[in-house]
Design a protein around this motif. Structure first.
Motif, PDB file in Angstrom:
ATOM      1  N   GLY A 147     -18.114   4.870   1.430  1.00 35.64           N
ATOM      2  CA  GLY A 147     -17.585   5.620   0.306  1.00 35.64           C
ATOM      3  C   GLY A 147     -16.194   6.172   0.479  1.00 35.64           C
ATOM      4  N   THR A 148     -15.497   5.800   1.546  1.00 38.30           N
ATOM      5  CA  THR A 148     -14.173   6.378   1.811  1.00 38.30           C
ATOM      6  C   THR A 148     -13.023   5.525   1.292  1.00 38.30           C
ATOM      7  N   MET A 149     -13.323   4.318   0.802  1.00 39.73           N
ATOM      8  CA  MET A 149     -12.269   3.413   0.335  1.00 39.73           C
ATOM      9  C   MET A 149     -12.709   2.680  -0.918  1.00 39.73           C
ATOM     10  N   VAL A 150     -11.715   2.210  -1.652  1.00 43.55           N
ATOM     11  CA  VAL A 150     -11.950   1.312  -2.777  1.00 43.55           C
ATOM     12  C   VAL A 150     -10.992   0.138  -2.640  1.00 43.55           C
ATOM     13  N   ALA A 151     -11.534  -1.065  -2.712  1.00 41.65           N
ATOM     14  CA  ALA A 151     -10.706  -2.269  -2.715  1.00 41.65           C
ATOM     15  C   ALA A 151     -10.677  -2.829  -4.132  1.00 41.65           C
ATOM     16  N   PHE A 152      -9.533  -3.379  -4.524  1.00 41.48           N
ATOM     17  CA  PHE A 152      -9.430  -4.006  -5.835  1.00 41.48           C
ATOM     18  C   PHE A 152      -8.362  -5.100  -5.780  1.00 41.48           C
ATOM     19  N   ALA A 153      -8.304  -5.890  -6.848  1.00 46.24           N
ATOM     20  CA  ALA A 153      -7.298  -6.946  -6.943  1.00 46.24           C
ATOM     21  C   ALA A 153      -6.336  -6.628  -8.081  1.00 46.24           C
ATOM     22  N   ARG A 154      -5.096  -7.078  -7.894  1.00 48.88           N
ATOM     23  CA  ARG A 154      -4.080  -6.966  -8.935  1.00 48.88           C
ATOM     24  C   ARG A 154      -3.070  -8.095  -8.751  1.00 48.88           C
ATOM     25  N   GLU A 155      -2.865  -8.860  -9.814  1.00 44.40           N
ATOM     26  CA  GLU A 155      -1.844  -9.907  -9.822  1.00 44.40           C
ATOM     27  C   GLU A 155      -1.962 -10.809  -8.597  1.00 44.40           C
ATOM     28  N   ASN A 156      -3.205 -11.266  -8.345  1.00 51.46           N
ATOM     29  CA  ASN A 156      -3.517 -12.268  -7.320  1.00 51.46           C
ATOM     30  C   ASN A 156      -3.485 -11.744  -5.897  1.00 51.46           C
ATOM     31  N   ASN A 157      -3.388 -10.443  -5.706  1.00 48.17           N
ATOM     32  CA  ASN A 157      -3.441  -9.842  -4.377  1.00 48.17           C
ATOM     33  C   ASN A 157      -4.531  -8.778  -4.308  1.00 48.17           C
ATOM     34  N   ILE A 158      -4.891  -8.406  -3.074  1.00 46.06           N
ATOM     35  CA  ILE A 158      -5.921  -7.394  -2.831  1.00 46.06           C
ATOM     36  C   ILE A 158      -5.256  -6.117  -2.329  1.00 46.06           C
ATOM     37  N   PHE A 159      -5.756  -4.983  -2.819  1.00 43.54           N
ATOM     38  CA  PHE A 159      -5.222  -3.676  -2.452  1.00 43.54           C
ATOM     39  C   PHE A 159      -6.361  -2.782  -1.966  1.00 43.54           C
ATOM     40  N   LEU A 160      -5.994  -1.769  -1.227  1.00 41.93           N
ATOM     41  CA  LEU A 160      -6.963  -0.858  -0.637  1.00 41.93           C
ATOM     42  C   LEU A 160      -6.510   0.572  -0.883  1.00 41.93           C
ATOM     43  N   LYS A 162      -7.416   4.421   0.202  1.00 43.53           N
ATOM     44  CA  LYS A 162      -8.153   5.247   1.160  1.00 43.53           C
ATOM     45  C   LYS A 162      -8.286   6.664   0.605  1.00 43.53           C
ATOM     46  N   LEU A 163      -9.513   7.031   0.268  1.00 42.10           N
ATOM     47  CA  LEU A 163      -9.750   8.287  -0.424  1.00 42.10           C
ATOM     48  C   LEU A 163      -9.550   9.498   0.474  1.00 42.10           C
ATOM     49  N   LEU A 164      -9.732   9.324   1.802  1.00 37.88           N
ATOM     50  CA  LEU A 164      -9.580  10.446   2.733  1.00 37.88           C
ATOM     51  C   LEU A 164      -8.124  10.719   3.077  1.00 37.88           C
ATOM     52  N   PHE A 165      -7.243   9.838   2.653  1.00 31.86           N
ATOM     53  CA  PHE A 165      -5.811   9.989   2.930  1.00 31.86           C
ATOM     54  C   PHE A 165      -5.043  10.137   1.615  1.00 31.86           C
ATOM     55  N   ASN A 166      -5.518  11.106   0.796  1.00 31.32           N
ATOM     56  CA  ASN A 166      -4.870  11.413  -0.475  1.00 31.32           C
ATOM     57  C   ASN A 166      -4.799  10.195  -1.389  1.00 31.32           C
ATOM     58  N   SER A 167      -5.834   9.332  -1.293  1.00 31.88           N
ATOM     59  CA  SER A 167      -5.916   8.110  -2.107  1.00 31.88           C
ATOM     60  C   SER A 167      -4.674   7.241  -1.962  1.00 31.88           C
ATOM     61  N   SER A 168      -4.225   7.122  -0.727  1.00 27.74           N
ATOM     62  CA  SER A 168      -3.049   6.280  -0.462  1.00 27.74           C
ATOM     63  C   SER A 168      -3.400   4.817  -0.703  1.00 27.74           C
ATOM     64  N   GLU A 169      -2.481   4.089  -1.299  1.00 33.04           N
ATOM     65  CA  GLU A 169      -2.695   2.692  -1.662  1.00 33.04           C
ATOM     66  C   GLU A 169      -1.898   1.777  -0.737  1.00 33.04           C
ATOM     67  N   SER A 170      -2.569   0.776  -0.199  1.00 32.33           N
ATOM     68  CA  SER A 170      -1.898  -0.202   0.653  1.00 32.33           C
ATOM     69  C   SER A 170      -2.239  -1.600   0.179  1.00 32.33           C
ATOM     70  N   GLN A 171      -1.423  -2.550   0.547  1.00 35.64           N
ATOM     71  CA  GLN A 171      -1.596  -3.928   0.102  1.00 35.64           C
ATOM     72  C   GLN A 171      -2.165  -4.769   1.243  1.00 35.64           C
ATOM     73  N   VAL A 172      -3.299  -5.425   0.985  1.00 36.26           N
ATOM     74  CA  VAL A 172      -3.959  -6.233   2.006  1.00 36.26           C
ATOM     75  C   VAL A 172      -3.354  -7.625   2.089  1.00 36.26           C
ATOM     76  N   THR A 173      -3.066  -8.228   0.942  1.00 38.40           N
ATOM     77  CA  THR A 173      -2.448  -9.563   0.909  1.00 38.40           C
ATOM     78  C   THR A 173      -1.131  -9.481   0.148  1.00 38.40           C
ATOM     79  N   THR A 174      -0.230 -10.391   0.464  1.00 39.52           N
ATOM     80  CA  THR A 174       1.098 -10.359  -0.160  1.00 39.52           C
ATOM     81  C   THR A 174       1.540 -11.708  -0.722  1.00 39.52           C
TER      82      THR A 174
END
Length: 737
Positions: A147-160, A162-174
């Protein structure tokens, strides 16, 4: 021809006098005036005692008791949630501990199952919303198991996130790029034919993310001109020119996307590619982490789709091991890989290996424990396994292929039927399998939704469609029946028939046959949902105008085992069209049917089989309507077409025999063709090429073309109403004396 047998299983009281009410109107049918209410979108909650569901106005998420159906809590409300800037929700999902709710709104469809939407994280404790991302709409967000993360896709890439880090968003694929690389979201043909919209998953310990990468750079493009300006674009400087839309669509025999599976180590930011024991022609319809974080299940299919492997992949080492192989002389039915259910030490799969679809229990390592169900019937679905009590729950059509009931199987193979009403039953069980919501219906009964314990005892009725029943009391609904007959090959076929409310057996009636006929479909059911608009509503309208309406499931359809269902392999359109012709000949032998006034119609595969039946060589159909019809399987996609036909190079004779275009010279009867120009599924060129063939063969026909409409032909507020007015007028003109 062998003697035709008729068995009428009348499910409607036969009127002894003339019709007592008024006739239903076409606009009422199309507008949904008499549509049945349902009870969908149920989310069982962790405690096993409650389920959550959106309110009817889509403003709230409510908790209901499984015991009595009463609302016990308001879990979310757009009117009271802090920082809420929208007025309705489209869907929702819980975090694993149910402390947060992921709210979906402002949804925009892409294809049949895919869409983008804006998602918000809602804290039940703080009654506060925050955007999942401020960088644009998302696709398919999922919580990590902890329950600490949410993964999703946008424009053919995956993003993550992290809810415990002020909902910081990072990119898994580029490397995602439209028309070239897609990460975590299926390409068009995977979405359409493997019935999937997400291709990424978290490991059970939330340390890894696995995803499928689709390289569609070598897949051919299909271009569709768009003609109607979008909302807000009416003054665009290029409105005088058609707007192009291009996407990747692999036709039979052509290049598919090259797929691979990758894992992402969230802590160490390392991506690995799995070394799967497959070549570039294979499909990967599904990946799923099991409860063991070191076991990623990868499901693969060879291109012929007659060999399925379950591969155990270690997400860290990349080591892959095949634990099970399923093979078929024809093809693997989709339920085999779509309905796999993994437990801690076991999994349950469906297989047709003994000629019928049944359940099999395996150890997690791929060793068969036992075949759970057996007999000359098909399992419709696996519901769940109570591991503590060793009880299995499933639904099947045992005893009658037009009906569905729910059963429980114990450790000694004792079977207990837990839904008792004859008809169609569909269920949603609570977590822990203590209760279930059951939606029951039959030919003459709209859905009745009840709460039940796991012995089948009804605890409460939460929907009975009483209002609909009251409205229909004043309507001349047609008389509904299920019947059977035996064709010239000695095969028993099921059908339904709707006669006028004031049916007179001394009269001769024209008949309109509606069918779909596609592989493993089923339209003849003991269900309220029969017909084009459910409830036999459209058919009752036509019956009130003096027609008998009929639907017959021919060979190749579902619920009858593999001998019946897979006999069309390598020869689509041959048995299906023959069975519709024989059904028409049988109907023409009935004393109350005018054999010279029989028509046929259908949509998609049903439109295709309309053309094939009218071109079978036996002139039994006076008229036909084909909507969004494939006209040659060489124009259709790889996954669907090759599953049943292999490639055009491998099966030229089958493709030729199953081509409506190549059989156009045998077409008999008046024909109306309907298609949308923006059909991403059955391309408009199917109709164009067929029109050219009709013209060169000297055949007369009518057409209706709907600009920018897709396969459903809904684009525009009046489209459906106008189309069905045209279809009915066509039948009136061609069949009524």
């Amino acid at each position: 021809m062998k003697k035709i047998l008729l068995t009428f299983l009348s499910l409607a009281a036969m009127m002894t006098a003339g019709a007592a009410g008024r006739d239903i109107q076409l606009k009422e049918v199309v507008s949904g005036t008499f549509s049945a209410r349902g009870f969908s979108g149920i989310h069982p909650m962790n405690d096993g005692e409650h389920f959550a569901k959106m309110s009817a106005d889509r403003k709230m998420v409510l908790a209901y008791s499984f015991r009595n159906g009463e609302v016990t809590d308001t879990l979310f409300n757009v009117n009271t949630a802090r920082n809420c800037d929208f007025k309705r929700i489209d869907n929702f999902s819980f975090s694993p501990d149910e402390a947060r709710i992921l709210i979906q709104t402002r949804t925009k469809p892409i294809y049949r199952r895919s869409f983008t939407a804006e998602h918000y994280l809602y804290s039940r404790k703080n009654n506060k919303l925050q955007p999942l991302s401020t960088n644009g709409p998302q696709q398919e967000p999922i919580f990590s198991p902890d329950g600490t993360m949410v993964a999703f896709a946008r424009e053919n890439n995956i993003f993550l996130v992290k809810l415990l880090f002020n909902s910081s968003e990072s990119q898994v694929t580029t490397d995602g790029k439209y028309g070239e690389i897609i990460n975590g979201i299926p390409d068009w043909v995977y979405e359409e034919e493997f019935a999937t919209s997400r291709s990424f998953d978290f490991s059970a310990d939330s340390k890894m993310l696995a995803y499928i990468r689709y390289d569609e750079s070598k897949v051919m493009n299909y271009d569709m001109p768009m003609y109607i300006p979008s909302a807000g674009e009416s003054n665009h400087e290029y409105d005088d020119y058609k707007r192009p839309y291009s996407y990747k669509y692999p036709v039979a025999g052509a290049q598919n996307s090259v797929v691979s599976v990758h894992t992402f180590d969230i802590k160490n930011q390392v991506t690995r590619k799995l070394n799967l024991p497959i070549d570039s022609t294979y499909y990967i319809p599904r990946i799923e982490f099991t409860q063991n974080p070191d076991f990623l299940a990868v499901i693969t299919l060879n291109r012929h789709q007659n060999q399925m492997d379950i591969i155990q992949a270690n997400p860290l080492s990349g080591i892959c091991k095949r634990i099970l192989r399923e093979e078929s002389p024809e093809y693997i039915n989709e339920t085999t890989y779509q309905e796999l259910t993994f437990f801690k030490d076991h999994f349950v799969m469906q297989s047709e290996r003994d000629g019928y679809n049944h359940l099999y229990l395996y150890t997690i390592g791929g060793n068969l424990v036992k075949q759970l169900t057996k007999g000359e019937y098909d399992v419709n679905g696996f519901i769940g396994w109570d591991e503590k009590k060793n009880l299995f729950y499933y639904s099947s059509n045992e005893g009658n292929p037009t009906q569905t009931a729910v059963y429980r199987l114990d450790a000694k193979n004792k079977k207990t039927r837990i839904t008792q009403k004859e008809g169609t039953n569909s269920t949603t069980f609570s977590k822990g399998l203590k209760y279930f919501v059951n939606s029951y219906q039959n030919l003459t009964t709209p859905p009745v939704v009840t709460l039940n314990d796991n012995n089948g005892k009804e605890l409460a009725t939460i929907l009975d469609n009483k209002e609909l029943k009251e409205k229909l009391k004043g309507i001349n609904m047609g008389q509904k029946e299920i019947f059977t007959f035996t064709n010239s090959d000695g095969v028993k076929l099921y059908g339904w028939m709707i006669k006028p409310a004031d049916f007179d057996p001394a009269k001769k009636y024209p008949v309109i046959m509606h069918q779909y006929s596609g592989p493993y479909s089923q339209k003849v059911k003991d269900s309220w949902a029969i017909g084009q608009y459910g409830g036999g509503l459209f058919e009752s309208y036509m019956a009130s105008n003096g027609f008998i309406m009929v639907c017959v499931d021919g060979r190749g359809t579902a619920g009858r085992g593999t001998k019946f269902g897979k006999c069309t392999y390598m020869s689509l359109g041959v048995y299906e069209s023959k069975d519709q012709v024989e059904a028409a000949k049988y109907l023409g032998s009935l004393p109350y049917v005018d054999k010279n006034n029989i028509a046929i119609w259908g949509w998609s595969f049903g439109g295709y089989n309309t053309l094939m039946a009218m071109s079978e060589g036996t002139p039994v159909f006076k008229a036909g309507v084909a909507i969004a019809a494939p006209t040659d399987w060489r124009f259709y996609d790889t996954v669907y077409t090759e599953r049943y036909m292999r490639t055009p190079k491998e099966n030229k004779e089958g493709y030729d025999k199953g081509s409506a275009i190549l059989n156009v010279d045998k077409l008999h009867g008046n024909l109306l063709l309907i298609h949308g120009t923006a059909d991403d599924n059955v391309h408009f060129r199917n109709m164009v090429r067929y029109i050219h063939a009709l013209t060169q063969a000297g055949k007369q026909f009518r057409t209706a073309i709907y600009p920018d409409s897709n396969h459903s032909i809904y684009f525009g507020s009046n489209t459906r109403s106008q189309m069905f007015e045209m279809i009915t007028k066509f039948f009136f003109e061609n069949l009524k004396n």
